[in-house]
Design a protein around this motif. Sequence first.
Motif, PDB file in Angstrom:
ATOM      1  N   SER A  59       0.779   4.221  -2.720  1.00  0.00           N
ATOM      2  CA  SER A  59       0.657   5.628  -2.320  1.00  0.00           C
ATOM      3  C   SER A  59       1.746   6.475  -2.967  1.00  0.00           C
ATOM      4  CB  SER A  59       0.742   5.763  -0.796  1.00  0.00           C
ATOM      5  OG  SER A  59      -0.371   5.176  -0.183  1.00  0.00           O
TER       6      SER A  59
ATOM      7  N   LEU B 264      -7.485  -4.298  -1.635  1.00  0.00           N
ATOM      8  CA  LEU B 264      -7.136  -3.015  -2.247  1.00  0.00           C
ATOM      9  C   LEU B 264      -8.387  -2.257  -2.671  1.00  0.00           C
ATOM     10  CD1 LEU B 264      -4.036  -4.122  -4.339  1.00  0.00           C
ATOM     11  CD2 LEU B 264      -4.022  -2.697  -2.269  1.00  0.00           C
TER      12      LEU B 264
ATOM     13  N   CYS C 249       0.838  -1.208   0.000  1.00  0.00           N
ATOM     14  CA  CYS C 249       0.000   0.000   0.000  1.00  0.00           C
ATOM     15  C   CYS C 249       0.870   1.254   0.000  1.00  0.00           C
ATOM     16  CB  CYS C 249      -0.954   0.004   1.190  1.00  0.00           C
ATOM     17  SG  CYS C 249      -2.252  -1.254   1.094  1.00  0.00           S
TER      18      CYS C 249
ATOM     19  N   TYR D 178      -7.679   1.542  -2.908  1.00  0.00           N
ATOM     20  CA  TYR D 178      -6.496   1.625  -3.760  1.00  0.00           C
ATOM     21  C   TYR D 178      -6.782   1.228  -5.189  1.00  0.00           C
ATOM     22  CZ  TYR D 178      -3.556   2.613   0.209  1.00  0.00           C
ATOM     23  OH  TYR D 178      -2.994   3.224   1.290  1.00  0.00           O
TER      24      TYR D 178
END
Length: 174
Positions: free
Chosen positions: A24, A167, A20, A172
């Motif tokens: 990002s 996700l 993650c 995400y």
Amino acid sequence: MNIELLHSVSIRGRYFYGYCCLLSTIQKYTLEPIYKPLDKILKNFVETDQLDDWQGRVDEFMPSRILEVDFPLIHCVASTDKKSNGLIKYYSEQPFVVLNIIEELMWLGISNLYGGFDSKHTLPYIIQIVKYLEEENIDLPNEGILTIFPVSEDRGWGKRIDIDSLLIAYGYIV
């Protein structure tokens, strides 16, 4: 980031959090998505129990093995005799922080493959990934993600997960 919280998180949880962090970073710099064969290998760590096979494949994708580098990455030169042009091209277009995170993430996965769970083997890698984001002023993923990966699951490894579902659940992937 509450580093103490990481002590109660399984290896797969630490890895997922590191992944993650990678996403990002890619989002912060509006970079192209992760090169598909690389992404498949990265995701496979949390989805499989065949981790010795995973290690054999991940070795072929490590930035330090594809590029001639000093780590942490400060300077690099592509090495064309190592891997496919697609991966070399992808790595060559990434900022150093992305390559450093990928390298740390892979080592996080490899570091405790053989032997019983020992937090000290994987903890330095996730801490370093967090430091990279802090140094780049990139928002860290929500620490709440970590609570679903207790270290008590599967002898410290944590349960296998469907990474794409998580996700999506955490925003995400849309």
